[in-house]
Write an enzyme that holds these catalytic residues in place. Structure first.
Site, PDB file in Angstrom:
ATOM      1  N   GLN A  30      -4.716  22.823  10.349  1.00 21.06           N
ATOM      2  CA  GLN A  30      -4.439  24.022   9.542  1.00 21.06           C
ATOM      3  C   GLN A  30      -3.036  24.573   9.804  1.00 21.06           C
ATOM      4  O   GLN A  30      -2.688  25.644   9.290  1.00 21.06           O
ATOM      5  CB  GLN A  30      -5.481  25.116   9.828  1.00 21.06           C
TER       6      GLN A  30
ATOM      7  N   SER B  52      -4.877  16.163   8.722  1.00 23.37           N
ATOM      8  CA  SER B  52      -5.645  15.588   7.612  1.00 23.37           C
ATOM      9  C   SER B  52      -4.878  15.760   6.310  1.00 23.37           C
ATOM     10  O   SER B  52      -4.426  16.871   6.004  1.00 23.37           O
ATOM     11  CB  SER B  52      -6.994  16.297   7.474  1.00 23.37           C
TER      12      SER B  52
ATOM     13  N   THR C  36      -7.836  -2.113   8.470  1.00 21.87           N
ATOM     14  CA  THR C  36      -6.780  -2.288   7.475  1.00 21.87           C
ATOM     15  C   THR C  36      -6.241  -0.930   7.016  1.00 21.87           C
ATOM     16  O   THR C  36      -7.016  -0.032   6.687  1.00 21.87           O
ATOM     17  CB  THR C  36      -7.319  -3.075   6.253  1.00 21.87           C
TER      18      THR C  36
ATOM     19  N   CYS D  84     -15.598  24.677   7.247  1.00 21.98           N
ATOM     20  CA  CYS D  84     -15.445  23.766   6.129  1.00 21.98           C
ATOM     21  C   CYS D  84     -16.698  23.009   5.781  1.00 21.98           C
ATOM     22  O   CYS D  84     -16.672  22.122   4.962  1.00 21.98           O
ATOM     23  CB  CYS D  84     -14.318  22.797   6.438  1.00 21.98           C
TER      24      CYS D  84
END
Ligand code: PLP
Length: 375
Positions: A180, A200, A238, A322
């Site tokens: 945040q 994120s 990957t 969240c």
């Protein structure tokens, strides 16, 4: 579309991020680990995106690792402890579940744990100092709390740890979940002096499922699951190259104008705070707070009030952060801050994004007033 004020939970994918995603997906279909021409092209693209992103963040590209999100970045750090002899871990009581949920696991494996209180919203250097012991290996304090927006005094906390280190020989890893904080507050990794951080993409208009792990000194980091050796052996699997490009585009949109945007959002926030106070609502966010978050106490249980607002076309979060999956997490955090249980039970989180307008904020205030009046 509903009036969206739940940007601390997730933000919409920006047009530029989507365009970058599509461009890389179409033009770089190879696997960066393959040795043929398409693989080499994908590897170059990955390196280039990492360099551009790191440069925007003011860090060395060698310290930046891509993951599937902050939860995985945090898990990488905490799970790596399981490969070392048990010691002590100190975290704050206001960490996201992505970090807090590691405490029982570590205890099960013989680790000592301590949780620092945050009365008034903030972890203090004094509280941290009192918990530091010769066997402390990791300290984790988030940069900005996701429920209230409280900006933690990370620089001072890091200084406290570095001072303590002088008394012994062990380096203590200072981790700061910075989901945040990036773009949303004044945030400079190098200046903070932290050893690790998590991010994120979807909190800053990038895609979901992509995140970053910052490691100041990657050579000393041994992951629990290096798997196929991707990300220089620190994160197997990957690489999600289109998402890496989209994240770079999002960072590129957020960081250069961050200060200007923060000022604009802070003005909108002030107006909303003042309107909420006029309605007699109690503001739960402390003064030193992200301009993108307001926590306030509604007159009804937070889930009821959130649903009433949702029925009127407004998306906010019921103080419990969240997720609906970790119910009570927000209340736990608010209680750790010293908020009365009755106020915590009515907690609502409003969170802004750079595209939030004054007009939308005005409509939000009007709808909250209607809901509070039972209209
Ligand atoms: N840390 C904080 C402070 C958050 O706000 C969140 C998500 O809300 C996370 C970690 C987890 O992020 P993600 O779900 O993207 O892995």
């Amino acid at each position: 579309m509903d009036l969206y004020f739940d940007n601390a939970a997730t933000t919409r994918l920006s047009e530029k991020a989507l365009a970058a995603y599509i461009d890389t997906a179409e033009n770089c279909p190879g696997n960066p680990s393959s040795v043929h021409r398409e693989g080499i092209k994908a590897r170059r693209k990955l390196d280039e995106e990492r360099e551009r992103t790191a440069s925007l963040m003011g860090i060395d590209p060698s310290s930046l690792f891509y993951t599937s999100g902050a939860t995985e970045s945090i898990a990488a750090v905490f799970s790596s402890l399981l490969l070392t002899t048990p010691g002590k871990v100190i975290i704050s009581k206001i960490e996201h579940e992505a970090a807090a949920s590691w405490l029982p696991v570590l205890r099960q494996h013989g680790w000592k744990t301590a949780e620092l209180g945050a009365r008034g919203g903030f972890v203090t250097p004094e509280a941290l100092k009192a918990e530091l012991t010769p066997d402390t290996k990791l300290v984790a304090v988030m940069a900005v709390n996701n429920v209230t927006g409280a900006i933690q005094p990370i620089e001072e906390l890091v200084k406290t740890v570095r001072e303590y280190e002088k008394t012994g020989k062990r380096h203590i890893f200072f981790f700061s979940d910075s989901v945040q904080a990036l773009g949303k507050t004044e945030y400079n990794i190098e200046a903070l002096g932290i050893d690790g951080a998590s991010f994120s993409g979807h909190k800053i208009n990038g895609p979901r499922g992509i995140g970053m792990l910052y490691l100041r000194n990657p050579s000393s980091f041994r992951p629990l699951a290096p798997a196929g050796g991707q990300e220089r052996g620190k994160r197997g699997g990957t690489e999600n190259l289109p998402a890496v490009s989209a994240l770079r585009a999002a960072v590129e949109e957020w960081l250069p104008d961050a200060e200007e945007n923060r000022k604009r959002i802070a003005t909108i926030r002030e107006k909303v705070v003042s309107a909420l106070c006029d309605m007699g609502m109690k503001i739960l966010s402390p003064e030193k707070c992200s301009p993108y978050i307001i926590s306030f106490s509604s007159p009804l249980p937070s889930e009821v009030f959130t649903r009433m607002l949702s029925d009127k076309g407004v998306c906010v979060s019921s103080g419990s952060a969240c997720s609906n999956n970790a119910k009570g997490e927000g209340e736990k955090i608010l209680t750790a801050m010293g908020i009365k249980p009755r106020d915590a039970a009515g907690a609502i989180r409003i969170s802004f994004c750079n595209d939030t307008t004054e007009e939308e904020a005005g409509r939000l205030v009007g709808i909250i007033r209607e809901a509070a009046d039972g209209r």
